[in-house]
Design a protein around this motif. Structure first.
Motif, PDB file in Angstrom:
ATOM      1  N   UNK A 253      -3.356 -35.118 -20.010  1.00 37.88           N
ATOM      2  CA  UNK A 253      -4.313 -34.190 -19.415  1.00 37.88           C
ATOM      3  C   UNK A 253      -5.732 -34.604 -19.792  1.00 37.88           C
ATOM      4  N   UNK A 254      -6.621 -34.568 -18.814  1.00 37.49           N
ATOM      5  CA  UNK A 254      -8.030 -34.918 -19.007  1.00 37.49           C
ATOM      6  C   UNK A 254      -8.839 -33.642 -19.219  1.00 37.49           C
ATOM      7  N   UNK A 255      -9.784 -33.703 -20.144  1.00 34.07           N
ATOM      8  CA  UNK A 255     -10.752 -32.614 -20.289  1.00 34.07           C
ATOM      9  C   UNK A 255     -12.125 -33.225 -20.514  1.00 34.07           C
ATOM     10  N   UNK A 256     -13.149 -32.596 -19.948  1.00 31.08           N
ATOM     11  CA  UNK A 256     -14.504 -33.110 -20.125  1.00 31.08           C
ATOM     12  C   UNK A 256     -15.455 -31.989 -20.489  1.00 31.08           C
ATOM     13  N   UNK A 257     -16.498 -32.353 -21.224  1.00 23.73           N
ATOM     14  CA  UNK A 257     -17.432 -31.356 -21.745  1.00 23.73           C
ATOM     15  C   UNK A 257     -18.858 -31.884 -21.671  1.00 23.73           C
TER      16      UNK A 257
ATOM     17  N   UNK B 101     -13.976 -40.008 -26.209  1.00 19.02           N
ATOM     18  CA  UNK B 101     -15.068 -40.953 -25.988  1.00 19.02           C
ATOM     19  C   UNK B 101     -16.295 -40.180 -25.529  1.00 19.02           C
ATOM     20  N   UNK B 102     -17.469 -40.690 -25.902  1.00 18.77           N
ATOM     21  CA  UNK B 102     -18.735 -40.159 -25.380  1.00 18.77           C
ATOM     22  C   UNK B 102     -19.236 -41.133 -24.320  1.00 18.77           C
ATOM     23  N   UNK B 103     -19.607 -40.618 -23.152  1.00 15.10           N
ATOM     24  CA  UNK B 103     -20.097 -41.464 -22.061  1.00 15.10           C
ATOM     25  C   UNK B 103     -21.463 -40.971 -21.627  1.00 15.10           C
ATOM     26  N   UNK B 104     -22.455 -41.858 -21.682  1.00 10.63           N
ATOM     27  CA  UNK B 104     -23.823 -41.496 -21.328  1.00 10.63           C
ATOM     28  C   UNK B 104     -24.304 -42.319 -20.133  1.00 10.63           C
TER      29      UNK B 104
ATOM     30  N   UNK C 294     -26.141 -34.349 -18.726  1.00 13.05           N
ATOM     31  CA  UNK C 294     -26.601 -35.732 -18.837  1.00 13.05           C
ATOM     32  C   UNK C 294     -25.629 -36.629 -19.587  1.00 13.05           C
ATOM     33  N   UNK C 295     -24.872 -36.075 -20.536  1.00 19.89           N
ATOM     34  CA  UNK C 295     -23.931 -36.868 -21.333  1.00 19.89           C
ATOM     35  C   UNK C 295     -22.593 -36.147 -21.419  1.00 19.89           C
ATOM     36  N   UNK C 296     -21.533 -36.918 -21.429  1.00 23.73           N
ATOM     37  CA  UNK C 296     -20.185 -36.363 -21.406  1.00 23.73           C
ATOM     38  C   UNK C 296     -19.436 -36.608 -22.701  1.00 23.73           C
ATOM     39  N   UNK C 297     -18.638 -35.635 -23.090  1.00 21.62           N
ATOM     40  CA  UNK C 297     -17.606 -35.853 -24.097  1.00 21.62           C
ATOM     41  C   UNK C 297     -16.276 -35.808 -23.365  1.00 21.62           C
ATOM     42  N   UNK C 298     -15.546 -36.924 -23.383  1.00 25.94           N
ATOM     43  CA  UNK C 298     -14.285 -37.053 -22.656  1.00 25.94           C
ATOM     44  C   UNK C 298     -13.117 -36.957 -23.625  1.00 25.94           C
ATOM     45  N   UNK C 299     -12.083 -36.286 -23.187  1.00 28.06           N
ATOM     46  CA  UNK C 299     -10.917 -36.042 -24.046  1.00 28.06           C
ATOM     47  C   UNK C 299      -9.649 -36.195 -23.206  1.00 28.06           C
TER      48      UNK C 299
END
Length: 399
Positions: free
Chosen positions: A193-197, A158-161, A296-301
C-alpha cells in the motif's frame, strides 16, 4: 545467428580479422576489440544499424589515417569513414560500397521502427538525484517498533522534492496514476500500500508502531477524528449501503481492503513526534498531512505484510511515475488550474508535488530515509545504491 546480441567484448585476445558478417548483428550497440591483431576494419561495421560505441584501439591497422581516428575520434566518425570506403579505394570498392549502401538502407528500413524506439527511449530518460544521508543536514528517520513484525512488518520510506502538482490537472493525474499502481503492482493493495504526505506538515522522527483497534485514533482524510475500530465499522457500513443501491462500480477502493486487518489484535500506524497518527495502512492517511496543490515536498511511504522487496519495487515505480507526470506537466506548459482539493481525499495513497515548475533537465531529488529499530540499528535504507534499478531503462539516477 545472434539477433539479440547487443554487446560484444573481445579485447586483449588474438583476433586477426572481423568478418563482413558482423553486419548480421542487428542489435549490436557496443563492440570492444581493443588490443588485438587486426590489420583492417570491415566496411560492414557501418551496416550495424545500432552500433553506438566501439573500441578499436591497440590494433596495428594498415590504414594509418584510420588508425589515428580510432585513437582519437568518436565511433560515429569512424563508421562514417568506413561507410565512405576509406581513402584510396578504387572503382571496384566503390561498387561494393554502393551495394552495401543499398543493403544497409534495406536493413535500416526494416529496423527503422526499433531504432526510432530506442532513440525515443534514450531521449525520454528522466533524472533523479539521490541525496545521501551523509549529505543531508537533517535527514528524516523512521523508527520501527518490534510490534509491527506480527502485523505489517515491512516499510520503505523516501523524501521526494521538486514535484509539481500546482499546474492544470496535475493533482488529478497523479491521484489517478497512484490508483493504477494500487491496482497493478500493488495487486489491489494485497501486496503493498502506498501513502503520501506533505513533508512540511510532518514532525520527525516518525515511529512505525502498532496500537489496539479501540485505542488507535486518527483523523482520516475528509473526516473527523475517530477510533480505528469505529472507522472500519463505519466504512464497512457505507460499503454495504452502496451495494444495496446496486452501485458496485462506485464502491471506493478504500472499502475493498478492510478485510486485510481481519483478526488482527493490533493495527499498524505511523506516528509523528507529537504522537499524532499520520497513517493507518492499508486504510487511510491523516488529514493532518494531507497533500494539496501547493505541496512542495513529499514524504512517501510503502508498507506490506508480504515482503520488503515488493515495497522497494513499488517505491521505484512510484518515483518513476512522479517523474513522468512532472515532465508531462512541464512539456504541456499548463497554467495553474482549479483542481478540486477534495481529490486529495482518496485514502491511503495520495501524492504531492512542488510549487514551481522545474527546468527540463533539473532532476527530482530523492532524499534517503533510514528505517531503524528502537535501538537505532539500521533495518532499511532507501534509495540505496541497488534501488531504482528496476526502472533504470527510463530513469537516470545521479548518485
Amino acid at each position: 545467428p545472434f539477433p539479440l546480441l547487443s554487446r560484444l567484448e573481445a579485447a586483449d585476445n588474438e583476433v586477426v580479422e572481423l568478418g563482413a558478417d558482423i553486419a548480421a548483428l542487428p542489435a549490436l550497440k557496443s563492440l570492444d576489440v581493443a588490443n588485438n591483431q587486426l590489420r583492417e576494419l570491415p566496411a560492414a561495421l557501418a551496416d550495424c544499424p545500432r552500433l553506438k560505441e566501439a573500441n578499436f584501439r591497440g590494433n596495428q591497422l594498415k590504414d594509418k589515417r584510420l588508425e589515428k581516428m580510432v585513437n582519437g575520434c568518436q565511433t560515429k566518425a569512424i563508421l562514417e569513414y568506413l561507410r565512405a570506403g576509406g581513402c584510396g579505394k578504387g572503382k571496384a570498392e566503390s561498387a561494393r560500397e554502393e551495394a552495401r549502401k543499398k543493403k544497409r538502407e534495406k536493413q535500416q528500413k526494416k529496423d527503422g521502427r526499433d531504432v526510432e524506439q530506442d532513440e525515443l527511449e534514450e531521449a525520454s530518460k528522466l533524472l533523479v538525484k539521490v541525496l545521501h544521508v551523509s549529505e543531508n543536514p537533517a535527514p528524516l528517520v523512521v523508527k520501527a517498533s518490534p510490534g509491527v513484525k506480527d502485523v505489517r512488518p515491512f516499510i520503505v520510506c523516501c523524501v521526494l522534492k521538486g514535484v509539481n502538482l500546482k499546474a492544470g490537472n496535475a493533482l488529478k493525474r497523479f491521484l489517478s496514476a497512484q490508483t493504477k499502481l494500487h491496482e497493478d503492482i500493488c495487486e489491489k493493495r494485497t501486496a503493498a500500500t502506498i501513502a503520501t504526505h506533505d513533508l512540511q506538515l510532518i514532525k520527525g522522527p516518525l515511529v512505525y508502531d502498532v496500537q489496539p483497534p479501540d485505542e488507535l485514533k486518527i483523523m482520516p482524510l475528509g473526516r473527523k477524528e475517530i477510533k480505528a475500530k469505529d472507522l472500519l465499522r463505519q466504512l464497512q457500513s457505507e460499503a454495504e449501503e452502496q451495494r444495496k443501491q446496486k452501485k458496485r462500480q462506485n464502491v471506493s477502493g478504500l472499502h475493498k481492503y478492510l478485510q486485510l486487518l481481519d483478526g488482527k489484535d493490533n493495527y499498524p500506524c505511523l506516528v509523528d513526534a507529537e504522537g499524532i497518527v499520520i497513517s493507518f495502512p492499508p486504510i487511510t492517511n491523516s488529514e493532518k498531512t494531507k497533500i494539496s496543490r501547493d505541496t512542495s515536498n513529499l514524504f512517501l511511504e510503502v508498507t506490506s505484510d508480504t515482503s520488503l522487496q515488493i515495497c522497494k519495487d513499488v517505491m521505484d515505480m512510484l518515483i518513476l511515475k512522479i517523474a513522468e507526470l512532472n515532465r508531462f506537466t512541464l512539456e504541456n506548459k499548463e497554467d495553474s488550474g482549479s483542481d478540486d482539493e477534495s481529490d486529495a481525499l482518496c485514502g491511503p495513497g495520495n501524492l504531492n508535488p512542488s510549487q514551481n515548475v522545474q527546468p527540463m533537465n533539473f532532476p527530482l531529488v530523492a532524499e534517503q530515509v533510514r528505517v531503524v529499530d528502537m535501538d537505532g540499528n539500521l533495518k532499511v535504507l532507501y534509495p540505496s545504491k541497488t534501488d531504482l534499478t528496476t526502472v533504470s531503462s527510463l530513469l537516470t539516477v545521479i548518485r
